[in-house]
Design a protein around this motif. Structure first.
Motif, short mmCIF file in Angstrom:
data_model
loop_
_atom_site.label_atom_id
_atom_site.label_comp_id
_atom_site.label_asym_id
_atom_site.label_seq_id
_atom_site.Cartn_x
_atom_site.Cartn_y
_atom_site.Cartn_z
N THR B 226 0.83 -1.22 0.00
CA THR B 226 0.00 0.00 0.00
C THR B 226 0.86 1.26 0.00
OG1 THR B 226 -1.69 -1.13 1.31
CG2 THR B 226 -1.81 1.28 1.26
N PHE B 227 1.91 1.23 0.82
CA PHE B 227 2.64 2.47 1.09
C PHE B 227 3.72 2.79 0.05
CE2 PHE B 227 5.40 5.04 4.19
CZ PHE B 227 4.58 6.15 4.11
N TYR B 228 4.30 1.76 -0.58
CA TYR B 228 5.46 2.00 -1.45
C TYR B 228 5.24 3.09 -2.51
CZ TYR B 228 8.83 1.58 -5.16
OH TYR B 228 9.74 1.88 -6.15
N PRO B 229 4.16 3.01 -3.31
CA PRO B 229 4.04 4.04 -4.36
C PRO B 229 3.94 5.47 -3.81
CG PRO B 229 2.06 2.66 -4.25
CD PRO B 229 3.08 2.01 -3.38
N HIS B 230 3.26 5.62 -2.68
CA HIS B 230 3.16 6.96 -2.08
C HIS B 230 4.51 7.43 -1.54
CE1 HIS B 230 -1.19 6.84 -2.46
NE2 HIS B 230 -1.17 5.63 -1.94
N TYR B 231 5.18 6.52 -0.87
CA TYR B 231 6.43 6.91 -0.22
C TYR B 231 7.53 7.19 -1.24
CZ TYR B 231 9.95 7.22 3.44
OH TYR B 231 10.94 7.67 4.28
N GLY B 292 0.52 11.61 -0.25
CA GLY B 292 -0.85 11.55 -0.73
C GLY B 292 -1.53 10.22 -0.44
N LEU B 293 -1.06 9.50 0.58
CA LEU B 293 -1.77 8.29 1.04
C LEU B 293 -3.22 8.67 1.33
CD1 LEU B 293 -1.09 5.29 2.04
CD2 LEU B 293 -1.18 6.28 4.33
N GLN B 295 -6.93 9.21 2.87
CA GLN B 295 -7.35 9.55 4.23
C GLN B 295 -7.80 8.30 4.98
OE1 GLN B 295 -6.80 12.08 5.94
NE2 GLN B 295 -8.48 12.70 7.27
N ALA B 296 -8.48 7.40 4.31
CA ALA B 296 -8.96 6.17 4.98
C ALA B 296 -7.77 5.35 5.48
CB ALA B 296 -9.82 5.36 4.03
N ASP B 297 -6.75 5.15 4.63
CA ASP B 297 -5.58 4.38 5.04
C ASP B 297 -4.84 5.09 6.17
OD1 ASP B 297 -5.96 2.26 3.31
OD2 ASP B 297 -4.76 3.14 1.71
N THR B 298 -4.77 6.42 6.09
CA THR B 298 -4.07 7.18 7.13
C THR B 298 -4.78 7.04 8.47
OG1 THR B 298 -3.31 8.76 5.47
CG2 THR B 298 -3.24 9.48 7.77
#
Lengths: 333, 333
Positions: B226-231, B292-293, B295-298
């Motif tokens: 989940t996080f890789y593309p955003h990070y 830009g992760l 809001q729901a995941d955050t």
């Protein structure tokens, strides 16, 4: 009032004003022990999070002593958090304590205000912005972030009684905010001067807002008996030149042609309508909670303004629909 | 994210963190298009009005470019509104855009920070205050109003990797805030230097806080996918020197000894405990919502930090009662 309650009380005023249906809530800026708020934007942000509809403004931001970039950033952030409900009122301040506190020389009082107002409007209207002036470091293609929610952040100009300030507001096309402490009729030429200056600059005159010290109760006698001890103490502390305010003078100030809005709902309605005929303003800001008036009395006064005074004024002016951003409540905390 | 949501989302992070039981919420200061917040105190004031228990701090306030009197006033107001939950973290800022924006010369970078930190601590501890320095107008028996709700407003000092900054924090007796982006073990000598400097100045060392980029999910694979593309997008935009972050490097940073806290709840617990052994810190701040992760995941990540990670860390450290102001959640908006 204890220290906490004066800031937290202000947030509660906003919540009650919002729920009761007023259009705008304002907080002033003072750097003194006897006023609770030196940072209107921080109090307004808390108010934004507890309200849904009411507009939020500073009354006033002492622009001569502030950094216009910082002011823009703070109010743009407030605008984003409130979903487009932020405004700011730029003024010179009724007190002078901010000048030594932030290192401005008093003999350049006018220059500081003009220079910083120019930068504030520039960064509001252009991004990136290039600017140079005489009281602050220049900007070269600098970004002002974040941008506000509204297309342009509303900036009002506060004027005491100086004709050249009214001319400036008209020429710049900014809405005008009049703090009326003396005879309201003395301000009619200022309002006229403002409208004429706008026309001469080829602009439509903006709105005029009027602020007055305020307390309303069901009956005239009740309102004056409750408010007199607080208001005389407020005047004694903040306007020592006025001298001790005896009851006869208080009753005269609160009379039909005086500057003080303290009386029954019917008296307040009559006075707003009379002042509207004289000045043609479309925003009335009530300064509430003066002189350590109790929170219960203050909240009841705000509710009466919303539920009895405002509908009667709207009806008399044939404003059937709610007048957007018009008759308004303002808290001084 | 649209412009409004990034500031308003931050307020929602605070609300969820407060309800889920975290101890502190922080907002940083940036003057750039790609960060939402240039005014932490305004966002924190909105957060104060929607929370009841969580502490509120800046992470960081770029003190070199700010007026310490204004900073004190803003955070004292925040403290009053929140009932004593305000803190501030003074730092030089990880970016340099505030220097030209507010007219500070870059070649006096250190002098500006030291001079203004001295004034901030002075106005926090004395009222009225008399002060003179080299980067701001002097103060002569000036009042700093309002006074905060807490007896003394907590001021932390943020340090990147500069040993002299850790020495300064120790000598001044200020709690230390470490932003850890590289190998966490490299910061152990800094923590030790801080403790030694405090002892040599005859002070008890203050607390150490650690901040890290953060994302947690139920499973390790899920969190990383989940996080890789955003990070990787965040790193590409904000740390161009780091180059493009490929998946292998990302997985290595997120490994047991890397600086990135992205993984399952069990992995995050292990890493916090390992880092605690290495640095002895008593506050962990998770930087959330990067790149830009959604809001729901955050929000889910914040809730997992509060409900699964924090109880496990407390249990392992034999902290049966909630550790006041300890393991903490931090939002970067």
């Amino acid at each position: 009032m204890c220290r906490r309650s004066s800031a937290a009380h202000g947030v509660e005023w906003a919540r009650v004003a919002d729920e009761a249906g007023l259009d705008v809530f304002g907080v002033g800026e003072h750097h003194r022990e006897d006023f609770a708020v030196s940072s209107p934007q921080v109090v307004l942000a808390a108010a934004a999070a507890q309200t849904t509809r009411i507009r939020l403004t500073s009354t006033v931001t002492v622009l001569s002593s502030a950094d216009p970039v910082r002011v823009f950033e703070d109010f743009a952030t407030l605008d984003l958090i409130s979903g487009g409900r932020a405004e700011l009122t730029a003024g010179r301040g009724a007190y002078l304590e901010s000048f030594p506190l932030f290192g401005q020389p008093l003999d350049r009082y006018d220059e500081y205000f003009e220079d910083r107002l120019e930068l504030l409007l520039r960064i509001r209207d252009q991004n990136p912005v290039t600017w140079s002036g005489t009281t602050r470091a220049p900007l070269e293609e600098a970004g002002g972030w974040p941008r506000p929610f509204q297309p342009a952040l509303p900036v009002w100009l506060a004027v005491g009684g100086t004709p050249s300030s009214a001319v400036r507001a008209g020429a710049l096309g900014l809405p005008l905010y009049l703090a009326i402490l003396g005879d309201p009729q003395r301000f009619a030429p200022l309002a006229e001067l403002y409208r004429r200056s706008a026309a001469e600059a080829g602009r439509s005159p903006g709105r005029i807002g009027v602020t007055s010290h305020f307390y309303v109760e069901a009956t005239s006698q009740g309102a004056r008996d409750t408010f007199y001890p607080h208001y005389s103490s407020y005047i004694g502390q903040n306007m020592p030149r006025a001298g001790r305010l005896d009851r006869a003078s208080f009753d005269s100030w609160a009379g039909p042609r005086g500057a003080l809005f303290a009386g029954s709902t019917a008296e307040i309605v009559d006075k707003i309508l009379w002042e509207h005929e004289t000045l043609g303003h479309t925003r009335f800001l009530a300064e509430v909670g003066l002189g350590g008036l109790s929170q219960a009395d203050t909240l009841r006064s705000i509710e009466l303004l919303a539920t009895e005074v405002l509908p009667a004024v709207r009806s008399a002016l044939h404003l059937d629909a709610p007048l957007s951003q018009d008759k308004a409540g303002k808290g001084r905390s």
